[in-house]
Design a protein around this motif. Structure first.
Motif, PDB file in Angstrom:
ATOM      1  N   MET A  31       0.848  -1.188   0.000  1.00 53.63           N
ATOM      2  CA  MET A  31       0.000   0.000   0.000  1.00 53.63           C
ATOM      3  C   MET A  31       0.886   1.241   0.000  1.00 53.63           C
ATOM      4  SD  MET A  31      -3.082  -0.853   2.692  1.00 53.63           S
ATOM      5  CE  MET A  31      -3.921   0.704   2.327  1.00 53.63           C
ATOM      6  N   ARG A  32       0.456   2.246  -0.738  1.00 48.25           N
ATOM      7  CA  ARG A  32       1.190   3.499  -0.794  1.00 48.25           C
ATOM      8  C   ARG A  32       0.176   4.641  -0.806  1.00 48.25           C
ATOM      9  NH1 ARG A  32       5.950   5.965  -3.360  1.00 48.25           N
ATOM     10  NH2 ARG A  32       5.333   7.965  -4.255  1.00 48.25           N
ATOM     11  N   PHE A  33       0.276   5.522   0.175  1.00 50.91           N
ATOM     12  CA  PHE A  33      -0.653   6.647   0.297  1.00 50.91           C
ATOM     13  C   PHE A  33       0.160   7.933   0.231  1.00 50.91           C
ATOM     14  CE2 PHE A  33      -3.274   9.644   2.833  1.00 50.91           C
ATOM     15  CZ  PHE A  33      -4.442   9.587   2.090  1.00 50.91           C
ATOM     16  N   GLU A  34      -0.145   8.742  -0.782  1.00 52.13           N
ATOM     17  CA  GLU A  34       0.621   9.971  -1.004  1.00 52.13           C
ATOM     18  C   GLU A  34      -0.262  11.190  -0.788  1.00 52.13           C
ATOM     19  OE1 GLU A  34       3.564  12.006  -4.392  1.00 52.13           O
ATOM     20  OE2 GLU A  34       2.560  10.083  -4.770  1.00 52.13           O
ATOM     21  N   ILE A  35       0.190  12.096   0.087  1.00 52.88           N
ATOM     22  CA  ILE A  35      -0.495  13.365   0.319  1.00 52.88           C
ATOM     23  C   ILE A  35       0.099  14.373  -0.653  1.00 52.88           C
ATOM     24  CG2 ILE A  35      -1.043  15.152   2.017  1.00 52.88           C
ATOM     25  CD1 ILE A  35      -0.420  13.012   4.187  1.00 52.88           C
ATOM     26  N   LEU A  36      -0.662  14.693  -1.686  1.00 57.14           N
ATOM     27  CA  LEU A  36      -0.163  15.611  -2.704  1.00 57.14           C
ATOM     28  C   LEU A  36      -0.222  17.054  -2.220  1.00 57.14           C
ATOM     29  CD1 LEU A  36      -1.929  13.911  -5.742  1.00 57.14           C
ATOM     30  CD2 LEU A  36       0.427  13.593  -4.977  1.00 57.14           C
ATOM     31  N   TYR A  48     -16.690   4.672  -4.828  1.00 56.51           N
ATOM     32  CA  TYR A  48     -16.237   5.954  -5.355  1.00 56.51           C
ATOM     33  C   TYR A  48     -17.407   6.934  -5.333  1.00 56.51           C
ATOM     34  CZ  TYR A  48     -18.478   4.787  -9.851  1.00 56.51           C
ATOM     35  OH  TYR A  48     -19.377   4.465 -10.836  1.00 56.51           O
ATOM     36  N   ASP A  49     -17.088   8.211  -5.338  1.00 62.03           N
ATOM     37  CA  ASP A  49     -18.094   9.271  -5.379  1.00 62.03           C
ATOM     38  C   ASP A  49     -17.422  10.518  -5.934  1.00 62.03           C
ATOM     39  OD1 ASP A  49     -16.573  10.336  -3.266  1.00 62.03           O
ATOM     40  OD2 ASP A  49     -17.920   9.551  -1.742  1.00 62.03           O
ATOM     41  N   LYS A  50     -18.039  11.684  -5.772  1.00 62.33           N
ATOM     42  CA  LYS A  50     -17.481  12.906  -6.339  1.00 62.33           C
ATOM     43  C   LYS A  50     -16.168  13.301  -5.681  1.00 62.33           C
ATOM     44  CE  LYS A  50     -19.239  16.880  -5.242  1.00 62.33           C
ATOM     45  NZ  LYS A  50     -20.145  18.030  -5.061  1.00 62.33           N
ATOM     46  N   ILE A  76     -11.732   6.260  -8.711  1.00 63.52           N
ATOM     47  CA  ILE A  76     -10.916   5.078  -8.984  1.00 63.52           C
ATOM     48  C   ILE A  76     -10.273   5.259 -10.348  1.00 63.52           C
ATOM     49  CG2 ILE A  76     -10.928   2.577  -9.277  1.00 63.52           C
ATOM     50  CD1 ILE A  76     -13.351   2.450  -7.455  1.00 63.52           C
ATOM     51  N   LYS A  77      -8.971   5.512 -10.347  1.00 62.21           N
ATOM     52  CA  LYS A  77      -8.258   5.838 -11.580  1.00 62.21           C
ATOM     53  C   LYS A  77      -7.988   4.599 -12.433  1.00 62.21           C
ATOM     54  CE  LYS A  77      -6.957   9.571 -12.046  1.00 62.21           C
ATOM     55  NZ  LYS A  77      -7.634  10.762 -12.608  1.00 62.21           N
ATOM     56  N   SER A  78      -7.647   3.482 -11.804  1.00 64.86           N
ATOM     57  CA  SER A  78      -7.330   2.278 -12.578  1.00 64.86           C
ATOM     58  C   SER A  78      -7.480   1.039 -11.707  1.00 64.86           C
ATOM     59  CB  SER A  78      -5.893   2.345 -13.123  1.00 64.86           C
ATOM     60  OG  SER A  78      -4.950   2.372 -12.066  1.00 64.86           O
ATOM     61  N   ILE A 107      -6.407   5.057  -6.520  1.00 63.93           N
ATOM     62  CA  ILE A 107      -7.555   5.882  -6.140  1.00 63.93           C
ATOM     63  C   ILE A 107      -7.079   7.290  -5.801  1.00 63.93           C
ATOM     64  CG2 ILE A 107      -9.445   6.189  -4.496  1.00 63.93           C
ATOM     65  CD1 ILE A 107      -9.308   3.115  -4.053  1.00 63.93           C
ATOM     66  N   GLU A 108      -7.696   8.287  -6.425  1.00 63.63           N
ATOM     67  CA  GLU A 108      -7.383   9.682  -6.117  1.00 63.63           C
ATOM     68  C   GLU A 108      -8.558  10.294  -5.354  1.00 63.63           C
ATOM     69  OE1 GLU A 108      -6.202  13.925  -8.302  1.00 63.63           O
ATOM     70  OE2 GLU A 108      -6.167  12.041  -9.429  1.00 63.63           O
ATOM     71  N   SER A 109      -8.257  10.968  -4.252  1.00 62.51           N
ATOM     72  CA  SER A 109      -9.289  11.576  -3.425  1.00 62.51           C
ATOM     73  C   SER A 109      -9.137  13.083  -3.390  1.00 62.51           C
ATOM     74  CB  SER A 109      -9.229  11.020  -1.993  1.00 62.51           C
ATOM     75  OG  SER A 109      -9.506   9.633  -1.971  1.00 62.51           O
ATOM     76  N   LYS A 110     -10.276  13.772  -3.369  1.00 69.84           N
ATOM     77  CA  LYS A 110     -10.305  15.219  -3.233  1.00 69.84           C
ATOM     78  C   LYS A 110     -10.611  15.538  -1.770  1.00 69.84           C
ATOM     79  CE  LYS A 110     -12.192  15.682  -7.911  1.00 69.84           C
ATOM     80  NZ  LYS A 110     -13.373  16.108  -8.711  1.00 69.84           N
ATOM     81  N   GLY A 111      -9.610  15.992  -1.057  1.00 73.00           N
ATOM     82  CA  GLY A 111      -9.775  16.253   0.364  1.00 73.00           C
ATOM     83  C   GLY A 111      -8.876  15.370   1.191  1.00 73.00           C
TER      84      GLY A 111
END
Length: 364
Positions: free
Chosen positions: A40-45, A75-77, A81-83, A141-145
């Motif tokens: 698992m890899r979680f990146e805070i952009l 997934y939601d707004k 899910i990118k890939s 997975i990309e998240s907004k927030g």
């Protein structure tokens, strides 16, 4: 990032590397399934965006391990899910087939008690029944927030053994990452990547756990690390979470300006409360009034899943979800100068809150 991706490619390229015979004998004991590898890899952009990559391989040993054989992500707004990639291997580790896009099920995430919800679920299963076999999935997975951080639970269920699992957190050098480990007695491995700091946790060869009646909670039996932001953001709402007080201020911000009531409701409230001198009796009657005037309807849309509808909305429509009804009752009591406190809770069998680690641990 390159190390993670190259490692995944290398593992997939080694035909036979996921042969069941390569699982250590001690990990087969009491196990219905074995996690061969998880990365698992979680990146805070930045405070608005995060990126989660999860690569995992699980060997299903028998029918009782089927619960670990599929893929499901919501997934939601705010969560995209990118890939998704997936592969199925036989007992000898030979590739049988790959996931095809048309095999992904795109389902509504609305539960039976919810009227409206903007979440959906992508789901997949190879539906193989020739045991043992192995599945491999990679998801991005990309998240907004940045209100929600994942937790690392390499062994999330009983009778599930783990060969190797790693969790890497990647974050800006000036960011304060907070974490708390359970049954992990060493510091994570620190590193650097471009302009970011990395921390990596790793476990090897965790035997399957057989849970007994009245045994301790799961986080007391197996390894777990929870993470929390310092500064975070959801849409235009910003907050900090280094203390419960700071988090409480953020929650309070979400409900500011939402306690106004229609004149007709105010008249009802005073007609009920003003003639009752005993405060306990007053509370009982006002609560009964709220119950008689409203019904529970779950509506989880956008930030609304954390922000309550205003009290006027509930009064006019006669319904609301848990937080909307709580805010409505808060507004009723406020009208007659009775102090009350809007609160978050964690419901369910896993309703444990880690009190010394301020973070988003709530579901209501």
């Amino acid at each position: 990032m390159l190390l993670l991706l190259c490692t995944g490619i290398s593992l997939r390229a080694q035909q036979g590397s996921y042969a069941i015979t390569n699982i250590p004998t001690d990990l087969m004991t009491n196990a219905n399934a074995v996690v061969r590898v998880q990365q698992m890899r979680f990146e805070i952009l930045d405070t608005r965006r995060t990126l989660l990559r999860n690569y995992y391989v699980v060997s299903i040993l028998n029918e009782n391990g089927e619960g670990h054989s599929g893929f499901a992500e919501y997934y939601d707004k705010y969560r995209d899910i990118k890939s998704i990639e997936g592969n199925l291997y036989d007992a000898q580790g030979r590739l049988l087939r790959k996931l095809k896009k048309r095999e992904l099920h795109d389902l509504s995430g609305v539960s039976g008690e919810t009227l409206m919800d903007d979440s959906r679920i992508k789901q997949h299963n190879f539906y193989n029944r020739s045991y043992p076999y192995t599945v491999e999935y990679t998801v991005e997975i990309e998240s907004k927030g940045t209100l929600f951080f994942p937790e690392w639970t390499p062994q999330p269920a009983e009778r599930l053994a783990v060969q190797r699992s790693t969790m890497t957190m990647v974050y800006p050098r000036n960011y304060v990452l907070r974490y708390k480990g359970f049954n992990y007695d060493r510091e994570p491995q620190a590193g650097e990547e471009r302009m970011s700091t990395t921390l990596t946790w790793m476990v090897d060869r965790l035997p399957a756990i057989v849970r007994e009646p009245y045994s301790p909670m799961w986080h007391e039996l197996s390894t777990k690390v929870i993470f929390g932001p310092s500064a975070f953001q959801v849409e235009d709402y910003r907050g900090t979470m280094t203390t419960w007080k700071d988090f409480g201020k953020f929650v309070n911000t979400l409900k500011q300006g939402r306690s106004g009531l229609p004149a007709s409701v105010k008249n009802d409230i005073h007609r009920i409360a003003d003639v009752v001198p005993d405060q306990k009796e007053k509370l009982i009657r006002l609560y009964q009034y709220m119950q008689s005037q409203t019904r529970y309807v779950s509506i989880q849309l956008g930030i609304g899943s954390w922000q309550p509808y205003d009290a006027t909305y509930v009064a006019n429509r006669k319904y609301g979800d848990c937080k909307a009804l709580v805010n409505y009752m808060f507004s009723i009591l406020k009208e007659v100068n009775i102090d009350s406190y809007y609160a978050l809770v964690r419901a369910g069998d896993d309703g444990y809150i880690t009190p010394d680690f301020p973070s988003q641990q709530f579901n209501h």
